[in-house]
Design a protein around this motif. Structure first.
Motif, short mmCIF file in Angstrom:
data_model
loop_
_atom_site.label_atom_id
_atom_site.label_comp_id
_atom_site.label_asym_id
_atom_site.label_seq_id
_atom_site.Cartn_x
_atom_site.Cartn_y
_atom_site.Cartn_z
N ASP A 22 20.53 34.67 48.05
CA ASP A 22 20.35 36.44 47.95
C ASP A 22 21.62 36.98 47.91
O ASP A 22 22.00 37.73 47.15
CB ASP A 22 19.59 37.07 48.97
N ARG A 25 23.37 37.24 44.31
CA ARG A 25 22.55 38.17 43.15
C ARG A 25 23.39 39.50 43.02
O ARG A 25 23.11 40.01 41.91
CB ARG A 25 21.16 38.52 43.80
N TYR A 33 15.79 39.30 39.60
CA TYR A 33 16.68 38.15 39.96
C TYR A 33 15.67 36.89 40.39
O TYR A 33 15.90 35.84 40.46
CB TYR A 33 17.62 38.62 41.40
N ALA A 37 16.06 32.58 39.99
CA ALA A 37 16.00 31.78 41.02
C ALA A 37 14.81 31.03 41.04
O ALA A 37 15.08 29.85 41.10
CB ALA A 37 16.21 32.57 42.65
#
Length: 532
Positions: A22, A25, A33, A37
């Motif tokens: 996280d 991003r 995002y 991922a």
């Protein structure tokens, strides 16, 4: 994660991995995002599975390591050279890499984003039956930071450090599910559209016990109901025969959001789960992909109180013949009718709905509910605590439906209904969200099983659970709110005689009244002084 993100002995590696990812991003929105991922975790997973199968084949005398069928026959995706994780990792910082485009078969220059797009295209082409149109392929777009993509590739490369084979694949499956949960929390209301909190799903699965048969979800989101159904089998089967036990269930689902459908297909593939998941943009009401199929277990968390579901083509639909046509302005009872219609002769279902569904009298909902009760379609009702869901703060409940409640391996519960009030259970895991603990899940499911099974030893518990007759439910106007039936929790006996307790309360009340009079006099005096 300190000392490597390997998950070896670390029960929280998924949380640490998510936090690390996280941070990468930047300004990218969670809704965008998550596809970046999750797509990479999927690539890592199928590459791990491919390499594990390749090592097995190396031990076989006549195996052809380059024959895709040697992999596909064992439910392992064929991964072309360009899509293998070792190649992606070696080129995580690529800028002008020359590759052969898997679509055009022509040479082109790519950066890491373009390489991942080519990898996705190659995998879909090699496994078109299962993955066609499923994988994200926009890593090469200019707006996506290629340094961030390279960082993610290197981050996920560390997941299986010191871990090999099936263990590595299981860790990636856990990571994928945790990332789904994390993105659902970050997206809030929108996130809840694709993800049902795991502890809620676990309650439903533990109550229904889907050991064998067909499992269905008409609005399956990212597939959490199916993942937990297989997890249930893993937890309750002889470890030597888990794969054989898994083959005893077949999974079916439908989803109208195409992006969410892709997430579901990848989620199940990461878990190695075979499933028939249909997509169309009309949804299960208008275009029922399994109109002639009946299921042993149905689990669903449909969107609450949908007001625009009705189409004129549904006016004479067979699904409404049992209990009547649902109101056009609210889909809650349409979901219940759709689900009940699809139950096999001894099928059972668990459905998450808004609390209003238990008591609403609007637009004929009360009459539909009466018919469901009279025809013994309802088995159990569970009131849930607040703050369980990402998508809504609307209080929710669980409906459990049964096609037959007669004694066939179970106690005969025709004409009876179990009510469970679980509103006091669960613990806060952050400022806004609650989860059921394993003990909570066991308490709820255990209560249901003791009520439903022969010689279960069920007993009503004031304030928590009550077995009510059809006559009792009728007296309550066919309202199914558990709080109306379970009563108040028994007060703990402190050994003080009733008369002594009342006398003590009387003295306390008298002292409080006296104190109130003194305060009132003081306030009056002060007001008079101010007025002078």
């Amino acid at each position: 994660m300190a000392n490597g993100r390997n998950g070896n002995g670390d029960l929280n590696f998924e949380a640490d991995l998510f936090k690390a990812a996280d941070k990468l991003r930047g300004n990218l929105e969670p809704s965008e995002y998550k596809h970046v991922a999750l797509g990479l975790i999927f690539l890592k997973y199928i590459s791990e599975a491919f390499e594990a199968q390749r090592k097995k084949l190396e031990q076989e005398e006549f195996a052809d390591l380059e024959d895709p069928e040697e992999y596909l026959k064992d439910r392992v995706f064929w991964v072309p050279d360009i899509a293998r994780w070792s190649y992606l990792k070696d080129n995580a910082r690529a800028r002008d890499l020359k590759i052969i485009d898997p679509v055009t078969n022509k040479e082109k220059k790519v950066d890491i984003g373009g390489l991942i797009d080519a990898a996705m295209e190659a995998i879909e082409k090699a496994n078109s039956t299962t993955l066609k149109g499923v994988l994200p392929k926009d890593y090469g777009r200019p707006a996506l930071d290629k340094e961030m993509i390279g960082d993610l590739v290197e981050l996920f490369s560390d997941v299986t450090m010191h871990v090999e084979g099936e263990k590595a694949r299981d860790l990636l499956g856990r990571a994928y599910e945790y990332f789904l949960s994390g993105f659902a929390g970050a997206e809030g209301r929108r996130g809840g559209e694709f993800f049902t909190p795991r502890s809620v799903v676990r309650v439903m699965v533990e109550m229904l016990e889907p050991y064998k048969g067909r499992v269905y979800d008409p609005c399956c989101g990212s597939g959490g109901m199916f993942v937990q159904s297989e997890k249930f089998i893993e937890d309750h089967s002889d470890q030597q025969h888990v794969e054989e036990a898994k083959r005893q269930i077949s999974i079916y689902g439908q989803e109208r959001n195409h992006t969410t459908w892709k997430l579901c297909k990848m989620n199940l593939a990461v878990r190695g789960i075979d499933a028939d998941i249909k997509w169309n943009n009309e949804g299960s009401f208008t275009r029922d992909e399994f109109s002639n199929t009946y299921f042993d277990f149905i689990l669903a968390n449909p969107p609450f109180n949908v007001s625009d579901w009705w189409r004129e083509s549904l006016a004479e639909d067979i699904r409404w013949t049992e209990f009547g046509t649902p109101p056009q302005g609210n889909a809650n009872y349409a979901w219940l009718s759709h689900i009940y219609h699809h139950l096999a002769p001894r099928g059972t279902a668990g459905v998450v709905l808004a609390n209003g569904s238990m008591s609403s009298q609007q637009s004929g909902e009360g009459e539909i509910r009466r018919k469901m009760i009279e025809e013994d379609a309802v088995d159990c009702m569970v009131a849930l605590p607040g703050q369980l869901f990402y998508s809504t703060q609307i209080p929710a409940c669980l409906w459990f439906l049964a096609k037959s409640k007669s004694a066939n391996g179970h106690r005969d519960r025709r004409g009876q209904f179990l009510f469970i009030d679980a509103r006091k259970l669960g613990v806060m895991v952050d400022r806004t969200r609650r989860e059921f603990t394993p003990e909570d899940i066991e308490k709820i499911a255990g209560t249901y099983h003791s009520w439903r099974n022969k010689d279960g030893g069920y007993e009503d518990v004031p304030g928590f659970c009550k077995s009510a007759s059809k006559e009792e439910v009728s007296k309550h106007g066919y309202v199914l709110t558990p709080g109306r039936y379970v009563g108040a929790e028994d007060a703990e006996d402190d050994g003080v005689p009733f008369e002594e307790r009342i006398s003590s309360l009387r003295h306390t009340l008298k002292a409080q009244f006296e104190q109130a009079r003194i305060l009132e006099s003081q306030i009056t005096t002060n007001l008079l002084r101010l007025a002078e």
